[in-house]
Motif scaffolding. Structure first.
Motif, PDB file in Angstrom:
ATOM      1  N   ARG A 154       0.837  -1.204   0.000  1.00 35.38           N
ATOM      2  CA  ARG A 154       0.000   0.000   0.000  1.00 35.38           C
ATOM      3  C   ARG A 154       0.869   1.251   0.000  1.00 35.38           C
ATOM      4  O   ARG A 154       1.765   1.407   0.822  1.00 35.38           O
ATOM      5  CB  ARG A 154      -0.933   0.019   1.202  1.00 35.38           C
ATOM      6  CG  ARG A 154      -1.679   1.340   1.387  1.00 35.38           C
ATOM      7  CD  ARG A 154      -2.881   1.200   2.283  1.00 35.38           C
ATOM      8  NE  ARG A 154      -3.963   0.498   1.609  1.00 35.38           N
ATOM      9  CZ  ARG A 154      -5.154   0.271   2.174  1.00 35.38           C
ATOM     10  NH1 ARG A 154      -5.391   0.653   3.415  1.00 35.38           N
ATOM     11  NH2 ARG A 154      -6.090  -0.369   1.506  1.00 35.38           N
ATOM     12  N   VAL A 155       0.580   2.129  -0.960  1.00 35.55           N
ATOM     13  CA  VAL A 155       1.216   3.447  -1.022  1.00 35.55           C
ATOM     14  C   VAL A 155       0.104   4.484  -1.105  1.00 35.55           C
ATOM     15  O   VAL A 155      -1.070   4.154  -1.327  1.00 35.55           O
ATOM     16  CB  VAL A 155       2.159   3.565  -2.238  1.00 35.55           C
ATOM     17  CG1 VAL A 155       3.304   2.578  -2.130  1.00 35.55           C
ATOM     18  CG2 VAL A 155       1.396   3.337  -3.544  1.00 35.55           C
ATOM     19  N   TYR A 156       0.470   5.721  -0.935  1.00 39.72           N
ATOM     20  CA  TYR A 156      -0.522   6.800  -0.956  1.00 39.72           C
ATOM     21  C   TYR A 156      -0.118   7.837  -1.996  1.00 39.72           C
ATOM     22  O   TYR A 156       1.049   8.232  -2.074  1.00 39.72           O
ATOM     23  CB  TYR A 156      -0.639   7.457   0.425  1.00 39.72           C
ATOM     24  CG  TYR A 156      -1.249   6.550   1.467  1.00 39.72           C
ATOM     25  CD1 TYR A 156      -2.622   6.528   1.677  1.00 39.72           C
ATOM     26  CD2 TYR A 156      -0.446   5.692   2.224  1.00 39.72           C
ATOM     27  CE1 TYR A 156      -3.175   5.684   2.629  1.00 39.72           C
ATOM     28  CE2 TYR A 156      -0.998   4.848   3.172  1.00 39.72           C
ATOM     29  CZ  TYR A 156      -2.365   4.854   3.373  1.00 39.72           C
ATOM     30  OH  TYR A 156      -2.922   4.008   4.311  1.00 39.72           O
ATOM     31  N   ILE A 157      -1.104   8.269  -2.777  1.00 44.56           N
ATOM     32  CA  ILE A 157      -0.859   9.306  -3.777  1.00 44.56           C
ATOM     33  C   ILE A 157      -1.691  10.529  -3.400  1.00 44.56           C
ATOM     34  O   ILE A 157      -2.832  10.405  -2.943  1.00 44.56           O
ATOM     35  CB  ILE A 157      -1.229   8.818  -5.198  1.00 44.56           C
ATOM     36  CG1 ILE A 157      -2.683   8.322  -5.249  1.00 44.56           C
ATOM     37  CG2 ILE A 157      -0.295   7.716  -5.638  1.00 44.56           C
ATOM     38  CD1 ILE A 157      -3.131   7.908  -6.636  1.00 44.56           C
ATOM     39  N   PRO A 158      -1.129  11.732  -3.553  1.00 42.52           N
ATOM     40  CA  PRO A 158      -1.853  12.944  -3.148  1.00 42.52           C
ATOM     41  C   PRO A 158      -3.045  13.228  -4.045  1.00 42.52           C
ATOM     42  O   PRO A 158      -3.020  12.956  -5.252  1.00 42.52           O
ATOM     43  CB  PRO A 158      -0.785  14.040  -3.261  1.00 42.52           C
ATOM     44  CG  PRO A 158       0.201  13.505  -4.250  1.00 42.52           C
ATOM     45  CD  PRO A 158       0.211  12.024  -4.082  1.00 42.52           C
ATOM     46  N   LYS A 159      -4.111  13.782  -3.450  1.00 47.08           N
ATOM     47  CA  LYS A 159      -5.296  14.197  -4.182  1.00 47.08           C
ATOM     48  C   LYS A 159      -5.323  15.714  -4.273  1.00 47.08           C
ATOM     49  O   LYS A 159      -4.602  16.419  -3.571  1.00 47.08           O
ATOM     50  CB  LYS A 159      -6.557  13.678  -3.487  1.00 47.08           C
ATOM     51  CG  LYS A 159      -6.620  12.161  -3.406  1.00 47.08           C
ATOM     52  CD  LYS A 159      -7.818  11.691  -2.602  1.00 47.08           C
ATOM     53  CE  LYS A 159      -9.124  12.032  -3.278  1.00 47.08           C
ATOM     54  NZ  LYS A 159     -10.280  11.445  -2.561  1.00 47.08           N
ATOM     55  N   GLY A 211      -5.791  17.840  -1.104  1.00 50.39           N
ATOM     56  CA  GLY A 211      -4.804  17.740  -0.048  1.00 50.39           C
ATOM     57  C   GLY A 211      -4.775  16.401   0.660  1.00 50.39           C
ATOM     58  O   GLY A 211      -3.799  16.094   1.358  1.00 50.39           O
ATOM     59  N   ARG A 212      -5.825  15.604   0.506  1.00 48.05           N
ATOM     60  CA  ARG A 212      -5.831  14.285   1.118  1.00 48.05           C
ATOM     61  C   ARG A 212      -5.024  13.301   0.264  1.00 48.05           C
ATOM     62  O   ARG A 212      -4.536  13.654  -0.798  1.00 48.05           O
ATOM     63  CB  ARG A 212      -7.274  13.793   1.277  1.00 48.05           C
ATOM     64  CG  ARG A 212      -8.108  14.639   2.237  1.00 48.05           C
ATOM     65  CD  ARG A 212      -9.522  14.088   2.331  1.00 48.05           C
ATOM     66  NE  ARG A 212     -10.175  14.097   1.027  1.00 48.05           N
ATOM     67  CZ  ARG A 212     -11.308  13.441   0.756  1.00 48.05           C
ATOM     68  NH1 ARG A 212     -11.882  12.708   1.693  1.00 48.05           N
ATOM     69  NH2 ARG A 212     -11.853  13.518  -0.451  1.00 48.05           N
ATOM     70  N   LYS A 213      -4.915  12.076   0.757  1.00 48.61           N
ATOM     71  CA  LYS A 213      -4.146  11.061   0.048  1.00 48.61           C
ATOM     72  C   LYS A 213      -5.027   9.859  -0.243  1.00 48.61           C
ATOM     73  O   LYS A 213      -5.814   9.432   0.596  1.00 48.61           O
ATOM     74  CB  LYS A 213      -2.919  10.632   0.865  1.00 48.61           C
ATOM     75  CG  LYS A 213      -1.875  11.732   1.021  1.00 48.61           C
ATOM     76  CD  LYS A 213      -0.632  11.215   1.732  1.00 48.61           C
ATOM     77  CE  LYS A 213       0.427  12.287   1.830  1.00 48.61           C
ATOM     78  NZ  LYS A 213       1.657  11.805   2.510  1.00 48.61           N
ATOM     79  N   ARG A 214      -4.866   9.333  -1.463  1.00 44.95           N
ATOM     80  CA  ARG A 214      -5.647   8.175  -1.887  1.00 44.95           C
ATOM     81  C   ARG A 214      -4.795   6.920  -1.744  1.00 44.95           C
ATOM     82  O   ARG A 214      -3.674   6.869  -2.259  1.00 44.95           O
ATOM     83  CB  ARG A 214      -6.088   8.330  -3.335  1.00 44.95           C
ATOM     84  CG  ARG A 214      -6.950   7.162  -3.844  1.00 44.95           C
ATOM     85  CD  ARG A 214      -7.122   7.235  -5.346  1.00 44.95           C
ATOM     86  NE  ARG A 214      -7.715   8.471  -5.770  1.00 44.95           N
ATOM     87  CZ  ARG A 214      -9.019   8.709  -5.764  1.00 44.95           C
ATOM     88  NH1 ARG A 214      -9.851   7.775  -5.353  1.00 44.95           N
ATOM     89  NH2 ARG A 214      -9.481   9.873  -6.182  1.00 44.95           N
ATOM     90  N   PRO A 215      -5.307   5.895  -1.041  1.00 49.76           N
ATOM     91  CA  PRO A 215      -4.538   4.647  -0.921  1.00 49.76           C
ATOM     92  C   PRO A 215      -4.517   3.887  -2.239  1.00 49.76           C
ATOM     93  O   PRO A 215      -5.529   3.802  -2.943  1.00 49.76           O
ATOM     94  CB  PRO A 215      -5.295   3.873   0.164  1.00 49.76           C
ATOM     95  CG  PRO A 215      -6.691   4.396   0.092  1.00 49.76           C
ATOM     96  CD  PRO A 215      -6.579   5.838  -0.304  1.00 49.76           C
ATOM     97  N   GLU A 275       1.775  -2.468   4.753  1.00 49.00           N
ATOM     98  CA  GLU A 275       2.004  -1.031   4.887  1.00 49.00           C
ATOM     99  C   GLU A 275       3.059  -0.780   5.957  1.00 49.00           C
ATOM    100  O   GLU A 275       2.904  -1.225   7.096  1.00 49.00           O
ATOM    101  CB  GLU A 275       0.693  -0.330   5.256  1.00 49.00           C
ATOM    102  CG  GLU A 275       0.789   1.177   5.266  1.00 49.00           C
ATOM    103  CD  GLU A 275      -0.575   1.812   5.509  1.00 49.00           C
ATOM    104  OE1 GLU A 275      -0.606   3.041   5.682  1.00 49.00           O
ATOM    105  OE2 GLU A 275      -1.589   1.080   5.524  1.00 49.00           O
TER     106      GLU A 275
END
Length: 499
Positions: free
Chosen positions: A136-141, A144-148, A251
């Motif tokens: 699992r990584v997170y990409i910015p939206k 300002g939030r992050k999408r898994p 994660e």
């Protein structure tokens, strides 16, 4: 067109468009190619000793599914665990995608491809295949939030995609016409065009702009398996879907089981999400439209984002109330901040002006803000502009990347910016959005000039030089898409185009 039940390429399949209250099309059908993978796959052995080809297996599956909508398929796994099919899927997989937790890349797996695929096929047949956890990584939206995002291992990608292609042959004949997300031959612009023409042509006065809160993380596994079993009775297919759902995520080096949801990033996840919403929302909404709507009603859904248009406000309010109850049965809920009922349509501006109210509210869908406007002749039109928040976020990211590439050679930065700008135009270049494209182009020009000036304390970049660089590397703003009514013209062999 009617040869063996197939639809010719570039011919709209014989599937009726969604019906409005009075039997007229609520969403215009769009011209599109036949389902990818369903009409070109051949079950032929790639080894040299086999010289003849077998019948088109997936096409037979599709025809059987179309002929009997209640048919339950009991023997599908041999189509998945087939060396030729796995070979094709491997070559469709992105070569430079990030590897999963095992670190195996596309190139490394291909060094002994035939041996690896035969071993994978054997493990799939004898039940020795084990699904691996996704990283699992997170990409910015943009907000300002992050999408898994989940990164499966390569073998899981191959098997999931092979399974999805087989299941698509069945579900593509079941899915509703107003569903556009993650389907072969359909994309965001098909959904945008259908929404545009639905509001423009139908009696739409109210729009419910809805979003399901954390949809991909809220999918109930038990309900999902029940939905799949409506059509699929092959226990091996069901067992492998359960394996992927239970594989869990890794994660920060810690494994965690997922009791709900599907990991975004897996090849099978978009199809499972569509199946879930097909039974939880699409079938119910279509029946509600036929049984309860007093006026006309349109529906356009892309993944978990959907827009519903109504002729009467009472229909819209009742639909929203009953929709919340319906979704709660399946562990889903509407996002309170992203779900709104607004007055929108041909007569919205006039009615609000008579009541002394401001201009109609706008709504966002698939990257565009939709606005009630007028053309040069004073007729109603829907204006679509790039969402300001997304435009600012994109420019901010480009600014940061320009600082990182500050000392790169000018041609290298120019090639990169050209690719970025062309990609932006390809998506946002719709009629009526030229002003936003010009703004994007102008701001990038200024950001690049500023970055060039920072290369040296005494650096000076004149506008004369900058204009030469812009002319050489930055494409001018241009519209890449036709008007929605032009793209939605239905063409059939032997007939004149009809709208």
């Amino acid at each position: 067109m009617h040869d063996n039940g197939k639809s010719d390429d570039l011919i709209v399949p014989e599937k009726e468009p969604n019906k409005g209250r009075h039997g007229r099309p609520a969403e215009a059908p769009e011209e599109r190619r036949s389902t990818k993978g369903n009409s070109t796959k051949q079950n032929r052995d790639r080894t040299q000793e086999r010289t003849h080809s077998l019948p088109n297996a997936l096409e037979r599956v599709r025809r059987a599914a179309k002929k009997d909508k209640e048919l339950k398929f009991t023997t599908l796994w041999h189509h998945v665990a087939n060396v030729e099919h796995l070979w094709d899927v491997y070559h469709q997989t992105k070569r430079h995608a990030a590897p999963g937790i095992d670190g195996v890349t596309w190139e490394e797996y291909g060094l002994n491809l035939e041996r690896n695929l035969k071993d994978l096929k054997d493990r799939l047949h004898r039940g020795a295949y084990r699904a691996r956890p996704v990283e699992r990584v997170y990409i910015p939206k943009a907000d300002g939030r992050k999408r898994p995002l989940g990164i499966p291992v390569l073998e899981d990608k191959i098997v999931q995609k092979a399974t999805a292609e087989v299941l698509n042959a069945i579900y593509e004949v079941d899915f509703k016409g107003f569903s556009y997300g993650f389907r072969p031959g359909r994309n965001q612009h098909n959904a945008l065009d259908a929404l545009h023409e639905g509001i423009r042509r139908r009696k739409v006065n109210w729009v419910l702009d809805a979003d399901i809160r954390g949809f991909f993380d809220a999918i109930d596994h038990e309900w999902l398996i029940k939905f799949v079993e409506h059509r699929i009775q092959d226990k091996r297919v069901i067992r492998h879907i359960q394996k992927w759902l239970k594989a869990g995520v890794l994660e920060d080096g810690e494994w965690r089981q997922q009791k709900e949801g599907t990991p975004q990033g897996g090849s099978i996840s978009p199809l499972l999400a569509n199946i879930y919403l097909h039974y939880a929302f699409d079938l119910w909404a279509d029946q509600w439209r036929k049984r309860h709507a007093r006026g006309e009603m349109i529906i356009v859904r892309y993944a978990d984002d959907f827009v519903v248009g109504f002729q009467y406000r009472e229909d819209a309010q009742r639909f929203r109330m009953e929709l919340e109850r319906r979704l709660s049965r399946f562990n889903l809920e509407l996002h309170p901040e992203k779900t709104r009922l607004i007055e929108f349509g041909r007569y919205a501006s006039e009615r609000r002006e008579r009541r002394g109210e401001p201009k109609p509210e706008t709504f966002d869908f698939l990257g565009f803000t939709h606005i009630c406007g007028k053309d040069r002749k004073g007729r109603f039109k829907i204006v679509r502009k790039t969402i300001k928040k997304r435009l600012r976020a994109k420019l901010k990211a480009i600014s940061q990347e320009l600082r990182r590439r500050m000392h790169w050679p000018v041609p290298a930065v120019g090639k990169w910016l050209r690719a970025v700008i062309n990609g932006h135009y390809q998506y946002y270049g719709v009629p009526g959005n030229i002003h936003s494209l010009k703004t994007f182009h102008l701001v990038i020009t200024k950001l690049w000039k500023q970055a060039l000036k920072r290369r040296s304390q005494r650096g000076k970049v004149t506008w004369e030089r900058m204009n030469r660089l812009v002319k050489r590397w930055l494409p001018a703003p241009s519209i890449k898409h036709p008007y929605p009514n032009k793209r939605l013209i239905v063409k059939t062999r032997g007939r004149s185009p009809v709208r």
